[in-house]
Design an enzyme around this catalytic site. Structure first.
Site, PDB file in Angstrom:
ATOM      1  CB  ILE A 180      -2.670   3.243  -1.828  1.00  8.10           C
ATOM      2  CG1 ILE A 180      -2.885   4.381  -2.230  1.00  8.10           C
ATOM      3  CG2 ILE A 180      -1.460   2.081  -1.990  1.00  8.10           C
ATOM      4  CD1 ILE A 180      -2.333   5.908  -2.003  1.00  8.10           C
ATOM      5  N   GLY A 222       4.554   0.289   2.259  1.00  8.98           N
ATOM      6  CA  GLY A 222       5.995   0.694   3.114  1.00  8.98           C
ATOM      7  C   GLY A 222       6.719   2.433   3.008  1.00  8.98           C
ATOM      8  CB  CYS A 279       3.202  -3.594   9.734  1.00 11.24           C
ATOM      9  SG  CYS A 279       1.166  -3.669  10.562  1.00 11.24           S
TER      10      CYS A 279
HETATM   11  P1  NAD Z   1       4.722  -1.367  -0.945  1.00  9.50           P
HETATM   12  O1  NAD Z   1       5.051  -0.544  -0.066  1.00  9.50           O
HETATM   13  O2  NAD Z   1       5.378  -2.530  -1.525  1.00  9.50           O
HETATM   14  O3  NAD Z   1       2.950  -1.984  -0.836  1.00  9.50           O
HETATM   15  C1  NAD Z   1       1.506  -1.273  -0.624  1.00  9.50           C
HETATM   16  C2  NAD Z   1       1.473  -0.283  -1.866  1.00  9.50           C
HETATM   17  O4  NAD Z   1       1.539   1.472  -1.844  1.00  9.50           O
HETATM   18  C3  NAD Z   1       1.141  -1.161  -2.917  1.00  9.50           C
HETATM   19  O5  NAD Z   1      -0.588  -0.521  -3.575  1.00  9.50           O
HETATM   20  C4  NAD Z   1       1.694  -0.542  -3.944  1.00  9.50           C
HETATM   21  O6  NAD Z   1       1.274  -0.431  -5.449  1.00  9.50           O
HETATM   22  C5  NAD Z   1       2.104   0.921  -3.304  1.00  9.50           C
HETATM   23  N1  NAD Z   1       2.656   2.148  -3.389  1.00  9.50           N
HETATM   24  C6  NAD Z   1       4.211   0.839  -3.247  1.00  9.50           C
HETATM   25  N2  NAD Z   1       5.281   2.157  -3.706  1.00  9.50           N
HETATM   26  C7  NAD Z   1       4.424   3.102  -3.991  1.00  9.50           C
HETATM   27  C8  NAD Z   1       5.262   4.669  -4.432  1.00  9.50           C
HETATM   28  N3  NAD Z   1       5.804   4.868  -4.512  1.00  9.50           N
HETATM   29  N4  NAD Z   1       3.908   5.108  -5.054  1.00  9.50           N
HETATM   30  C9  NAD Z   1       2.393   4.595  -4.962  1.00  9.50           C
HETATM   31  N5  NAD Z   1       2.318   4.047  -4.703  1.00  9.50           N
HETATM   32  C10 NAD Z   1       3.385   2.991  -4.089  1.00  9.50           C
HETATM   33  O7  NAD Z   1       4.120  -2.917   0.520  1.00  9.50           O
HETATM   34  P2  NAD Z   1       4.028  -4.331   0.448  1.00  9.50           P
HETATM   35  O8  NAD Z   1       4.707  -5.223   0.993  1.00  9.50           O
HETATM   36  O9  NAD Z   1       2.165  -4.252  -0.328  1.00  9.50           O
HETATM   37  O10 NAD Z   1       3.422  -3.846   2.169  1.00  9.50           O
HETATM   38  C11 NAD Z   1       4.420  -4.477   3.538  1.00  9.50           C
HETATM   39  C12 NAD Z   1       4.730  -3.063   3.727  1.00  9.50           C
HETATM   40  O11 NAD Z   1       3.540  -2.512   4.436  1.00  9.50           O
HETATM   41  C13 NAD Z   1       5.474  -3.444   5.715  1.00  9.50           C
HETATM   42  O12 NAD Z   1       6.589  -2.298   5.425  1.00  9.50           O
HETATM   43  C14 NAD Z   1       5.035  -3.453   6.564  1.00  9.50           C
HETATM   44  O13 NAD Z   1       5.108  -3.093   7.391  1.00  9.50           O
HETATM   45  C15 NAD Z   1       3.783  -2.074   5.638  1.00  9.50           C
HETATM   46  N6  NAD Z   1       2.790  -1.950   6.470  1.00  9.50           N
HETATM   47  C16 NAD Z   1       2.414  -1.651   6.976  1.00  9.50           C
HETATM   48  C17 NAD Z   1       1.088  -1.578   8.158  1.00  9.50           C
HETATM   49  C18 NAD Z   1      -0.014  -0.427   8.923  1.00  9.50           C
HETATM   50  O14 NAD Z   1      -0.813  -0.711   9.522  1.00  9.50           O
HETATM   51  N7  NAD Z   1       1.230   0.573   9.268  1.00  9.50           N
HETATM   52  C19 NAD Z   1      -0.196  -2.366   7.610  1.00  9.50           C
HETATM   53  C20 NAD Z   1       0.165  -3.337   6.563  1.00  9.50           C
HETATM   54  C21 NAD Z   1       1.485  -3.807   5.671  1.00  9.50           C
END
Ligand code: NAD
Length: 467
Positions: A137, A222, A273
């Protein structure tokens, strides 16, 4: 001109047949490039592809990775532009840097090191084997970077991958997958090694995560998605949110710290992030730090009324970051509160109290709140508090080894960067490989090919030990 009705009809039919044929081949080609209507079909195709992949030698697997890197390199400008335009977030020129970094510094098969025990009882070998089909994902903030990085690491480890792109970055993610699959096929690899669906939704992610033929989940995003992945009943790698503090003490090289902090926090408009999200600075050097930051394309807001306006603009209900401003340029955000500056302004700074939502929330905007503390003890305590238990990333500028050590120990973050911009922590201007899936919650840390493997033991008793 001797064309009767019959002849015209024949020609029309021929043209229609030709067009139909063409569009059918195109659909088929699309499917070979991994893009499906249904999750089930995307998974079934990936199952077949993975069985083909493991028939190839490691040398040939490495050839696929080389071709993937080369094909992405050819398309880096296009993908960076598309990611910027589709998501409306970040900076084109920084996306080129991020994509180049993943192509160059994501480890391949060399990461899969075997272990051996040998002695009187023979030889025992531990090898790293694929999981099978991985459900990956990916986030909207690094849509191409995470897809490329995961694809290289997961395929290096012998897996196929079913991607679940963020809906708001689906076109660029699909394009990335098509490019990678084209490279794989042209280098002699199986079709559909990387798959996804045309219209990803939260429902389709959940369907993918619970599908019996998905062997491992890798969730980058997230807190919501990490929780969902960990509740799936499967082994999951969770790479979640951070809120990285940067701590500056009185021993730091303040001029350098100021530049590094602005470089890191304004990179891709603060989307990464790992990017610096709040500054904690010892009072005695705070003014000098701010003075130096302003030499690097920074606009300082001092007026309380303006800060209030900014809060109103950027926070919903005084707390949740407003998505309309995530990853936007600093000058654009400022224009919305009536401040006109030119595009050389890359970041907004403002001194605030330690419990301000700009400090506590992960804004992912080029806004850097600054909090003054009396001394380093207070600074470390506050850094732990605002990092919020994510144990993700922290940065410190100091020349005092004791302070650095104490801070790193107290924070327990996956990445701790000393005297450099945050991105040094993922191999950009710092030693070590890169990743865009930093798995703090589940402990893999900076993931690489080996994170996507199962350890298997092979024992030969009474032989092959040659000591
Ligand atoms: P997001 O959580 O909105 O989405 C990330 C992915 O998860 C997407 O593909 C989305 O469709 C899916 N998703 C979201 N909620 C879900 C749920 N309840 N059930 C199933 N799938 C779900 O995040 P974003 O805005 O795209 O990215 C930013 C976030 O990601 C920030 O919080 C950032 O810190 C984090 N991030 C972390 C890393 C890491 O390596 N730790 C890397 C990049 C981004």
């Amino acid at each position: 001109m001797g064309m009767n009705k019959n002849n015209i009809e024949k020609i029309v039919q021929l043209v229609i047949a030709e067009l139909k044929n063409k569009s059918e081949t195109e659909v088929e080609n699309k499917m070979e490039l991994g893009i499906f209507e249904e999750v089930d079909d995307a998974i079934e195709a990936a199952v077949i592809a993975q069985k083909e992949l493991v028939k190839l030698s490691l040398e040939n697997r490495e050839k696929l990775l080389k071709a993937m890197r080369e094909e992405i390199t050819k398309n880096i400008e296009m993908l960076s532009r598309m990611a910027f335009e589709e998501t409306g977030m970040g900076r084109y020129e920084d996306k080129i840097k991020k994509n180049t970094l993943v192509v160059e510094k994501t480890p391949g098969t060399e990461d899969l090191k075997s272990e051996a025990y040998s002695g009187d009882n023979g030889l025992t070998l531990i090898e790293l084997s694929p999981f099978g089909v991985i459900g990956a994902i990916t986030p909207s903030t690094n849509p191409t970077e995470t897809t490329i990085c995961n694809a290289i690491g997961m395929v290096a480890a012998g897996n196929s991958v079913v991607f679940a792109p963020h809906p708001s970055a689906k076109n660029v993610t699909i394009k990335t997958i098509e490019i990678l699959n084209t490279a794989i096929i042209n280098a002699g690899g199986p079709k559909n090694l990387l798959t996804t669906i045309k219209k990803p939704t939260i429902e389709s992610v959940n369907k993918m995560m619970t599908h019996p033929k998905i062997n491992l989940i890798s969730a980058t995003g997230g807190p919501g998605v990490v929780k969902a992945a960990l509740s799936s009943g499967k082994k999951a790698i969770g790479a979640g949110a951070g809120n990285p503090p940067v701590v500056v003490d009185e021993t730091a090289d303040i001029e350098k710290a100021a530049k590094d902090i602005i470089d890191g926090s304004s990179f891709d408009n603060n989307l990464p992030c790992i990017a610096e999200k709040e500054v904690i600075v010892v009072d005695s050097v705070a003014d000098y730090l701010i003075f130096n930051m302003k030499k690097h394309g920074v606009y300082e807001i001092k007026d309380n009324e303006l800060i209030k306006k900014l809060e109103k603009l950027l926070l919903i209900d005084g707390k949740t970051p407003n998505k309309d401003y995530v990853g936007k340029n600093a000058d654009y955000i400022l224009s919305k509160i009536g401040v006109e500056v030119d595009s050389s302004i890359r970041a907004i700074i403002a001194e605030v109290e330690e419990d301000h939502p700009f400090v506590l929330e992960e804004l992912m905007m080029p806004i850097l709140p600054i909090v003054r503390v009396k001394n380093i003890d207070e600074g470390i305590e506050l850094a732990v508090k605002v990092e919020n238990g994510n144990r993700h990333t922290a940065i410190m500028h100091s020349k005092n080894v004791d302070n650095l050590t104490r801070c790193a120990k107290a924070l327990q973050t996956t990445i701790f960067v000393k005297n450099a911009p945050s991105f040094a922590g993922i191999g950009f201007g710092g030693e070590g490989y890169t990743t865009f899936t930093i798995a703090g919650p589940t402990g893999e840390g900076l993931t690489s090919a080996r994170s996507f493997t199962r350890k298997r033991r092979c024992v030969l008793a009474e032989g092959l030990s040659i000591r």
